[in-house]
Design a protein around this motif. Structure first.
Motif, PDB file in Angstrom:
ATOM      1  N   ARG A 110       2.119  -1.057  11.413  1.00  0.00           N
ATOM      2  CA  ARG A 110       3.167  -0.153  11.828  1.00  0.00           C
ATOM      3  C   ARG A 110       4.482   0.079  10.903  1.00  0.00           C
ATOM      4  NH1 ARG A 110       6.817  -1.625  17.373  1.00  0.00           N
ATOM      5  NH2 ARG A 110       6.967  -3.508  15.842  1.00  0.00           N
ATOM      6  N   ARG A 111       4.770  -1.063  10.485  1.00  0.00           N
ATOM      7  CA  ARG A 111       6.160  -1.306   9.538  1.00  0.00           C
ATOM      8  C   ARG A 111       5.725  -2.607   8.593  1.00  0.00           C
ATOM      9  NH1 ARG A 111      11.935   0.534  10.942  1.00  0.00           N
ATOM     10  NH2 ARG A 111      11.270   2.597  11.756  1.00  0.00           N
ATOM     11  N   ALA A 112       6.413  -2.563   7.520  1.00  0.00           N
ATOM     12  CA  ALA A 112       6.132  -3.561   6.591  1.00  0.00           C
ATOM     13  C   ALA A 112       7.297  -3.863   5.899  1.00  0.00           C
ATOM     14  CB  ALA A 112       5.043  -3.334   5.572  1.00  0.00           C
ATOM     15  N   PHE A 113       7.607  -5.143   5.578  1.00  0.00           N
ATOM     16  CA  PHE A 113       8.811  -5.740   4.505  1.00  0.00           C
ATOM     17  C   PHE A 113       8.114  -6.390   3.365  1.00  0.00           C
ATOM     18  CE2 PHE A 113      11.655  -9.765   3.947  1.00  0.00           C
ATOM     19  CZ  PHE A 113      12.381  -8.998   3.142  1.00  0.00           C
ATOM     20  N   LEU A 114       8.447  -5.948   2.308  1.00  0.00           N
ATOM     21  CA  LEU A 114       7.967  -6.644   0.842  1.00  0.00           C
ATOM     22  C   LEU A 114       8.968  -6.970   0.156  1.00  0.00           C
ATOM     23  CD1 LEU A 114       5.720  -3.565  -0.030  1.00  0.00           C
ATOM     24  CD2 LEU A 114       5.021  -5.619   1.246  1.00  0.00           C
ATOM     25  N   ASP A 115       9.042  -8.440   0.090  1.00  0.00           N
ATOM     26  CA  ASP A 115      10.268  -9.169  -0.481  1.00  0.00           C
ATOM     27  C   ASP A 115       9.991  -9.356  -1.788  1.00  0.00           C
ATOM     28  OD1 ASP A 115      12.907 -10.374  -0.878  1.00  0.00           O
ATOM     29  OD2 ASP A 115      12.454 -12.002   0.439  1.00  0.00           O
ATOM     30  N   VAL A 116      10.888  -9.019  -2.809  1.00  0.00           N
ATOM     31  CA  VAL A 116      10.768  -9.063  -4.341  1.00  0.00           C
ATOM     32  C   VAL A 116       9.161  -9.127  -4.707  1.00  0.00           C
ATOM     33  CG1 VAL A 116      12.511 -10.814  -4.843  1.00  0.00           C
ATOM     34  CG2 VAL A 116      10.779 -11.813  -3.885  1.00  0.00           C
ATOM     35  N   PRO A 117       8.561  -8.174  -4.397  1.00  0.00           N
ATOM     36  CA  PRO A 117       6.943  -8.153  -4.622  1.00  0.00           C
ATOM     37  C   PRO A 117       6.709  -8.129  -5.948  1.00  0.00           C
ATOM     38  CG  PRO A 117       8.029  -5.809  -4.110  1.00  0.00           C
ATOM     39  CD  PRO A 117       9.085  -6.838  -3.752  1.00  0.00           C
ATOM     40  N   SER A 118       5.593  -8.853  -6.265  1.00  0.00           N
ATOM     41  CA  SER A 118       4.947  -9.098  -7.550  1.00  0.00           C
ATOM     42  C   SER A 118       3.716  -7.992  -7.653  1.00  0.00           C
ATOM     43  CB  SER A 118       4.348 -10.627  -7.527  1.00  0.00           C
ATOM     44  OG  SER A 118       4.095 -11.072  -8.730  1.00  0.00           O
ATOM     45  N   PHE A 119       3.273  -8.246  -8.871  1.00  0.00           N
ATOM     46  CA  PHE A 119       2.290  -7.255  -9.436  1.00  0.00           C
ATOM     47  C   PHE A 119       2.371  -5.874  -9.688  1.00  0.00           C
ATOM     48  CE2 PHE A 119       0.562 -10.700  -6.465  1.00  0.00           C
ATOM     49  CZ  PHE A 119       0.403 -11.537  -7.556  1.00  0.00           C
ATOM     50  N   GLY A 120       3.644  -5.295  -9.601  1.00  0.00           N
ATOM     51  CA  GLY A 120       4.058  -4.040  -9.896  1.00  0.00           C
ATOM     52  C   GLY A 120       4.066  -3.748 -11.442  1.00  0.00           C
ATOM     53  N   ASN A 121       3.424  -2.544 -11.755  1.00  0.00           N
ATOM     54  CA  ASN A 121       3.492  -1.853 -13.100  1.00  0.00           C
ATOM     55  C   ASN A 121       2.854  -2.970 -13.946  1.00  0.00           C
ATOM     56  OD1 ASN A 121       3.837  -0.289 -15.480  1.00  0.00           O
ATOM     57  ND2 ASN A 121       5.937   0.203 -14.903  1.00  0.00           N
ATOM     58  N   HIS A 122       1.582  -3.275 -13.910  1.00  0.00           N
ATOM     59  CA  HIS A 122       1.058  -4.351 -14.887  1.00  0.00           C
ATOM     60  C   HIS A 122       1.219  -3.793 -16.265  1.00  0.00           C
ATOM     61  CE1 HIS A 122      -0.525  -7.406 -12.351  1.00  0.00           C
ATOM     62  NE2 HIS A 122      -1.141  -6.469 -11.663  1.00  0.00           N
ATOM     63  N   PRO A 123       1.133  -2.805 -16.855  1.00  0.00           N
ATOM     64  CA  PRO A 123       1.097  -2.365 -18.142  1.00  0.00           C
ATOM     65  C   PRO A 123       2.579  -2.831 -18.691  1.00  0.00           C
ATOM     66  CG  PRO A 123       0.186  -0.658 -17.091  1.00  0.00           C
ATOM     67  CD  PRO A 123       0.557  -1.437 -15.886  1.00  0.00           C
ATOM     68  N   LEU A 124       3.690  -2.648 -17.849  1.00  0.00           N
ATOM     69  CA  LEU A 124       4.812  -2.936 -18.225  1.00  0.00           C
ATOM     70  C   LEU A 124       5.140  -4.598 -18.229  1.00  0.00           C
ATOM     71  CD1 LEU A 124       7.708  -2.419 -19.318  1.00  0.00           C
ATOM     72  CD2 LEU A 124       8.283  -1.852 -16.904  1.00  0.00           C
ATOM     73  N   ARG A 125       4.402  -4.983 -16.923  1.00  0.00           N
ATOM     74  CA  ARG A 125       4.616  -6.452 -16.684  1.00  0.00           C
ATOM     75  C   ARG A 125       4.152  -7.410 -17.726  1.00  0.00           C
ATOM     76  NH1 ARG A 125       1.797 -10.049 -12.795  1.00  0.00           N
ATOM     77  NH2 ARG A 125       3.138 -11.240 -11.820  1.00  0.00           N
ATOM     78  N   VAL A 126       3.137  -6.984 -18.426  1.00  0.00           N
ATOM     79  CA  VAL A 126       2.323  -7.879 -19.525  1.00  0.00           C
ATOM     80  C   VAL A 126       3.417  -7.937 -20.683  1.00  0.00           C
ATOM     81  CG1 VAL A 126       0.106  -8.038 -18.599  1.00  0.00           C
ATOM     82  CG2 VAL A 126       0.726  -6.142 -20.196  1.00  0.00           C
ATOM     83  N   GLN A 127       4.158  -7.005 -20.926  1.00  0.00           N
ATOM     84  CA  GLN A 127       5.097  -6.900 -22.143  1.00  0.00           C
ATOM     85  C   GLN A 127       6.403  -7.699 -21.819  1.00  0.00           C
ATOM     86  OE1 GLN A 127       4.035  -5.174 -24.490  1.00  0.00           O
ATOM     87  NE2 GLN A 127       2.091  -4.426 -23.559  1.00  0.00           N
ATOM     88  N   LEU A 128       6.647  -8.350 -20.653  1.00  0.00           N
ATOM     89  CA  LEU A 128       7.826  -8.766 -20.348  1.00  0.00           C
ATOM     90  C   LEU A 128       7.916 -10.258 -20.456  1.00  0.00           C
ATOM     91  CD1 LEU A 128       9.162  -6.396 -17.610  1.00  0.00           C
ATOM     92  CD2 LEU A 128       9.870  -6.398 -20.099  1.00  0.00           C
ATOM     93  N   ASP A 129       8.676 -11.121 -20.881  1.00  0.00           N
ATOM     94  CA  ASP A 129       8.905 -12.574 -20.570  1.00  0.00           C
ATOM     95  C   ASP A 129       9.229 -12.926 -19.200  1.00  0.00           C
ATOM     96  OD1 ASP A 129       7.915 -13.302 -23.485  1.00  0.00           O
ATOM     97  OD2 ASP A 129       9.966 -13.118 -24.032  1.00  0.00           O
ATOM     98  N   CYS A 130       8.611 -13.815 -18.790  1.00  0.00           N
ATOM     99  CA  CYS A 130       8.724 -14.492 -17.392  1.00  0.00           C
ATOM    100  C   CYS A 130       8.063 -15.779 -17.238  1.00  0.00           C
ATOM    101  CB  CYS A 130       8.314 -13.388 -16.559  1.00  0.00           C
ATOM    102  SG  CYS A 130       6.784 -13.264 -16.212  1.00  0.00           S
TER     103      CYS A 130
END
Length: 273
Positions: free
Chosen positions: A159-179
């Protein structure tokens, strides 16, 4: 396919660390014959206004999630495959290895099974407490936020959802960023073999979020050493349904000031349902 798996539920009452909740250990079968362990917490009064499936971060979970912001709830806290009560010899139990396990194929990538673990946690909760049907919410942070975004569009029971600091968003960009953490492990794998992006395309939380059709509250951080903020905001931006954004100053680690304000706003938001 996942929801057709026979659950084979086992449940054992255990001592609760919280005086307001009764607590059970629970086990059930998930996709690919993986046995999942977790906990179910029920208000001692027996009264609840909703059911909640609680995802966890990429450190796993060694104890149940009990206290929530919002109306009284019966809560299931599964350990997704590989972690703590769902540990197996053939699956990694740390984020760096877990996040690349089976990444060679969309059919073997471990995040496929993790999404199924949450779908079937919902099935367990509704089988044990059918009166929660139509009043089912999801909450998950970091790893649990990303896997939540992957699984929510395909399960009409929420019915409803809370996503806190969700991971795995925009993988093409994510793999370019240091973390740090799991993102660094995926980046290292990508730098050795760029073809992993073909598999990750099926497990992009921002792509999946575009199909979410329920009210969703997202907390995204301006600064985060483990989950790149652009990926967090990509998940929020992609949601095409009613949505609410809370901007954290920091994500990993979080801050008490952010948490206090978020806890209050989230409670108000869930009370609107």
């Amino acid at each position: 396919m996942a929801r057709a798996v026979p659950l084979n539920i086992e449940r054992r009452r255990i001592k609760s660390p919280h005086r307001d909740y009764e607590l059970w250990e629970v086990e059930y079968d998930s996709l690919d014959r993986v046995r999942i362990g977790g906990w179910v917490a029920l208000p001692v009064s027996g009264h609840f206004e909703r059911g909640v499936v609680m995802g966890h971060g990429y450190g796993g979970r060694s104890e149940p999630a009990i206290e929530l912001s919002g109306p009284p709830a019966v809560v299931i806290s599964p350990c997704m495959r590989g972690f703590h009560r769902s540990a197996r010899r053939d699956l990694p139990n740390n984020s760096g290895e877990h996040v690349v396990h089976g990444i060679e194929s969309r059919d073997t990538y471990i995040h496929r099974g993790c999404a199924a673990d949450l779908w079937l946690a919902a099935s367990v909760l509704l089988e044990l407490y059918p009166e929660a049907e139509g009043k089912l919410d999801y909450q998950g942070a970091s790893f649990g936020g990303g896997i939540g975004a992957l699984m929510l569009p395909w399960d009409e029971r929420f019915r409803r959802a809370f996503l806190d600091v969700p991971s795995f968003g925009n993988h093409p960009l994510r793999v370019q960023l240091d973390c740090n953490g799991s993102g660094a492990a995926v980046r290292r794998r990508y730098l050795k073999d760029v073809s992993v992006l073909e598999v990750l395309a099926y497990f992009d939380a921002a792509t999946a979020a575009n199909q979410i059709r329920i009210p969703t509250f997202v907390a995204a951080a301006l600064s985060d050493g483990s989950v790149p903020p652009p990926g967090q905001f990509a998940v929020y931006n992609a949601i095409g349904a009613e949505k609410e954004l809370f901007v954290r100053q920091t994500g990993h680690p979080d801050s008490e000031a952010d948490n206090r304000k978020l806890w209050w706003e989230l409670g108000e938001w869930f009370n609107e349902a």
